[in-house]
Design a protein around this motif. Sequence first.
Motif, PDB file in Angstrom:
ATOM      1  N   SER A  51      38.757  42.378  41.330  1.00  0.00           N
ATOM      2  CA  SER A  51      39.958  42.228  42.114  1.00  0.00           C
ATOM      3  C   SER A  51      41.330  41.796  41.526  1.00  0.00           C
ATOM      4  N   LYS A 219      37.561  41.022  52.804  1.00  0.00           N
ATOM      5  CA  LYS A 219      37.014  39.985  51.982  1.00  0.00           C
ATOM      6  C   LYS A 219      37.020  38.600  52.361  1.00  0.00           C
ATOM      7  N   SER A 239      32.080  42.230  46.562  1.00  0.00           N
ATOM      8  CA  SER A 239      33.277  42.578  46.375  1.00  0.00           C
ATOM      9  C   SER A 239      33.496  44.199  46.135  1.00  0.00           C
TER      10      SER A 239
END
Length: 383
Positions: A51, A219, A239
């Motif tokens: 991320s 998310k 994720s």
Amino acid sequence: FAHALSLVNDHITVKDELIEEASAAYEEIAKRLVDKLNWERKDIKIFPQGSASTKTLIRTVGNRSFDIDAVCEVNISANEALDPMAFFKAVGTALEGMDSEAKRRCWTINYVGKRFYIEFTPSVPLTTVPLTERQTRGLKRAEHEFLATALAVVDTPSENWKTSNPAGIRDWVNRASDREIVLQLLLASFSEAQASIEPVGTQSVEVEETLRVAIRLFKRHRDMCVHRGHLVAEYQPISIILVTLLTTCYEGLADLIQEESIPPFPHVVDALIAIANLLPEMILQSPNGEYYLDNPTVVDENFAERWNTDEGQRAEAFRTWCTILRDDLQKIVAQTDPAKIKTTTLEVFGCQNADSPKGGNGNPGLGVVPPTPKAAPVTSGLA
């Protein structure tokens, strides 16, 4: 709709001050590797993965500590690469004195008094390690842009190397995000000698960046489903699975628009709904019934491998989340009054005071989120 989504997007953004602290932590780790292992500084490259590298890092619900994934790529000799566990343990030795813990493929480093911890993955260039015949055959079919960034990480349960490509995933997501699928964006043409340490970039994105916003919002929605007891944390979709599925959906829609098979979406909300509707069909099962989701940048990595070890609990949790996500997005678009649109959107994503003085831009503002209820019992149904 755009205003409401912008409030949520801004509210879940990690503050730049925290990102700067994480970058400083990278420096400390690199110095330890050089000082304690006698590695050449020029042979160590540390960069964010996951991320943090795709600008989809978000705040945790309730302002709990969040993880920043980092990769340490070390240019070791082919002879040293014959013993992956020795390499992994050497990194652990260098981290002694820090609050570190060995995980399956990384070291978790905690920082007292900090709002983040680092998942630190030692790796070497894939070309350094001997490959199996199957990997060699597969890599010849891989895209060259991804092959160039492929790495080998240590898989401690098997005590062997495993292919990985965090930079390839980053490049894949960034490439896809440059394509536009929303009408107004298409019309406006929106666009943007020591150890090699790539800082964690700012996590601010605009609502017009459709793919990144979709990843961030979805998310957040998953996190709220766990917080509200709709999902058991252990089985929530991780994720990397969400990023892979969303990027695949996004690229497919962009291809259809480019081919003029479908028109561009009139608004970002329409694009989010279209992606959400596609998600339940994206996880595939092989003829023997095993779930698989290929890493698009390397050979022989199945992001859904743990789905085959839990009697279907992760697959069930994914389907549950998809159903709630689609229902919640429909709740938002069913509103016509601007005030109701904002209220419903903020409620869905758990950001009720995102536009208050203490909310937004990663500042504290989640006090209104109710205490976490007890997790829902694990059942065979979708409730």
